[in-house]
Design a protein around this motif. Structure first.
Motif, mmCIF file in Angstrom:
data_model
loop_
_atom_site.group_PDB
_atom_site.id
_atom_site.type_symbol
_atom_site.label_atom_id
_atom_site.label_comp_id
_atom_site.label_asym_id
_atom_site.label_seq_id
_atom_site.Cartn_x
_atom_site.Cartn_y
_atom_site.Cartn_z
ATOM 1 N N ARG A 26 0.851 -1.190 0.000
ATOM 2 C CA ARG A 26 0.000 0.000 0.000
ATOM 3 C C ARG A 26 0.885 1.238 0.000
ATOM 4 N NH1 ARG A 26 -4.746 -1.275 4.510
ATOM 5 N NH2 ARG A 26 -5.616 -3.132 3.486
ATOM 6 N N GLY A 27 0.383 2.289 -0.623
ATOM 7 C CA GLY A 27 1.081 3.562 -0.575
ATOM 8 C C GLY A 27 2.357 3.630 -1.385
ATOM 9 N N HIS A 28 2.453 2.851 -2.468
ATOM 10 C CA HIS A 28 3.664 2.888 -3.291
ATOM 11 C C HIS A 28 3.756 4.242 -3.991
ATOM 12 C CE1 HIS A 28 6.791 1.875 -6.095
ATOM 13 N NE2 HIS A 28 6.893 0.665 -5.580
ATOM 14 N N PRO A 29 4.936 4.893 -3.954
ATOM 15 C CA PRO A 29 5.075 6.200 -4.608
ATOM 16 C C PRO A 29 4.741 6.181 -6.095
ATOM 17 C CG PRO A 29 6.932 5.785 -3.144
ATOM 18 C CD PRO A 29 6.156 4.507 -3.213
ATOM 19 N N ALA A 32 1.096 6.337 -6.426
ATOM 20 C CA ALA A 32 0.634 7.702 -6.142
ATOM 21 C C ALA A 32 0.858 8.603 -7.351
ATOM 22 C CB ALA A 32 1.361 8.260 -4.919
ATOM 23 N N ARG A 35 -1.814 7.959 -9.907
ATOM 24 C CA ARG A 35 -3.102 8.605 -9.615
ATOM 25 C C ARG A 35 -3.063 10.088 -9.978
ATOM 26 N NH1 ARG A 35 -2.693 5.041 -5.143
ATOM 27 N NH2 ARG A 35 -1.794 6.675 -3.816
ATOM 28 N N VAL A 36 -1.943 10.743 -9.698
ATOM 29 C CA VAL A 36 -1.812 12.150 -10.064
ATOM 30 C C VAL A 36 -1.846 12.303 -11.585
ATOM 31 C CG1 VAL A 36 -0.271 14.150 -10.033
ATOM 32 C CG2 VAL A 36 -0.572 12.777 -7.963
#
Length: 313
Positions: A26-29, A32, A35-36
Motif C-alpha cells: 500500500r502507498g507505493h510512490p 501515487a 493517480r496524479v
C-alpha cells in the motif's frame, strides 16, 4: 560527501531494500504518481498530440522538479543525501516484484496448474492468457523478465547515475506514463504519442546496457551477441528488441512470434532462430540472469560516476 559516492552508496542501499522488502503493498510512490497522472489526464485529455505532450511535460517535469527540490534540501547532510538516494532507488526499481511474479507463475507451471498460471500472468504482462498453453505462458514470462529488467531496474540506475534523484524519479515517471497512455489504442494513439516517444529516448541507454550485461552474465555470450545483431532490429520496439534478443541468445531459447494483446493478434519476428522453444525451467533461468544483470548494472553505473569524478580531478 561527493555526489558520486552519494549515488553509489544510496543506489546500493536502495537495491538491498528492494531485495529485502520488495514493493510496499500500500502507498507505493509510483502508484501515487499514477493517480496524479490520471487526474491530470482527466483535465487535459484531447485527441491531439499537443495536449498529450503537455500532459507528459506536466507529469514528468513535475516529478523531476520534486526530485531536484528534495535533493537540494538534503544536500548539506551526506547521510540525508544517501538516505534520499536510497529511498528513491527503492521506490523506482522493481526487480524483486518482477522476480516474485515470474516465480509464482513458474511454480504453477511446474505443478501442472496452467489455469493458476493464466490467472497470474496479467500481474506481469498484458498478454491474453487464455490464448496461451504452458510453454506459451513460460515464453511470455521470459520475455517480460527480459524487458522489465531494463525498464524496471537498469534504466533507472543509468538515469540515477546521470542525474541523481531527479534522474531516478524522472525515468520512472516517463516509464509509467508510457504504460498508462503510450499504447496505440484509439483513445491514446495521438494523446500518448509524446509519452511513448519520450520513453523510447529515455529507455535507449538502459536497454543497450542491459543487452550487454545479459551477454556478459549469461551462459552463452556469443549466442547473445549473435541474436542481438541478427534479430533485434526486427522487433517493433527499439528498446525491447536488443534486450529480448540478448536474453534469448544468452539462454539459448527462441522468443517472439505470434502474440495476443487485448484480442489483437501480433506476428512478431522470432528472436534467436537458432534457439529452442521456451520451457518452464527457463523462467527460473531468466530470473537468475536478471538478478545478475541488476548487480552488474549497479557496479557499472556507480563505477562510471566514480571514474568520471576521478578524471575531472
Amino acid at each position: 560527501m561527493r555526489a558520486d559516492r552519494v549515488f553509489a552508496y544510496g543506489a546500493a542501499a536502495g537495491l538491498l531494500g528492494d531485495l529485502l522488502l520488495g514493493d510496499p503493498r500500500r502507498g507505493h510512490p509510483v502508484a501515487a504518481f499514477g493517480r496524479v497522472a490520471a487526474a491530470v489526464e482527466g483535465v487535459l485529455w484531447r485527441d491531439h498530440r499537443a495536449w498529450g505532450a503537455l500532459h507528459t511535460a506536466v507529469c514528468a517535469g513535475g516529478a523531476v522538479a520534486l526530485g531536484a527540490v528534495a535533493s537540494r534540501v538534503v544536500r548539506p547532510s551526506p547521510v540525508a543525501s544517501v538516505a534520499l538516494t536510497g529511498a528513491a532507488t527503492w521506490a523506482v526499481v522493481g526487480g524483486t516484484s518482477l522476480a516474485r511474479e515470474a516465480r509464482i507463475i513458474g511454480r504453477a507451471l511446474e505443478a501442472g496448474d496452467v489455469e493458476a498460471a493464466r490467472a497470474r500472468l496479467p500481474h506481469l504482462c498484458g498478454r491474453d492468457p487464455q490464448a496461451l498453453d504452458a510453454d506459451g505462458i513460460a515464453r511470455a514470462v521470459v520475455e517480460s523478465v527480459a524487458e522489465n529488467t531494463s525498464d524496471a531496474v537498469v534504466g533507472a540506475l543509468v538515469w540515477g547515475a546521470l542525474g541523481g534523484v531527479p534522474g531516478l524519479v524522472g525515468f520512472r515517471a516517463v516509464n509509467t506514463l508510457d504504460a498508462m497512455v503510450g499504447h496505440k489504442s484509439p483513445k491514446y494513439r495521438r494523446y500518448g504519442w509524446a509519452s511513448a516517444r519520450l520513453d523510447d529516448v529515455a529507455g535507449w541507454p538502459g536497454a543497450r546496457l542491459t543487452a550487454v550485461l545479459a551477454a556478459l552474465a549469461g551462459p552463452d555470450p556469443r549466442g547473445a551477441v549473435r541474436a542481438w545483431r541478427a534479430d533485434a532490429a526486427q522487433h517493433p520496439s527499439p528498446n525491447a528488441g536488443p534486450v529480448e534478443a540478448s536474453f534469448a541468445g544468452a539462454l539459448g531459447v527462441r522468443l517472439g512470434g505470434t502474440l495476443s494483446y487485448g484480442g489483437r493478434v501480433e506476428h512478431r519476428p522470432v528472436l534467436n532462430t537458432r534457439g529452442r522453444a521456451v520451457v518452464t525451467p527457463d523462467v527460473e533461468r531468466a530470473v537468475r540472469l536478471s538478478r545478475r544483470v541488476t548487480w552488474l548494472a549497479l557496479g557499472v553505473c556507480a563505477g562510471a560516476r566514480l571514474l568520471k569524478r576521478g578524471h575531472r580531478a
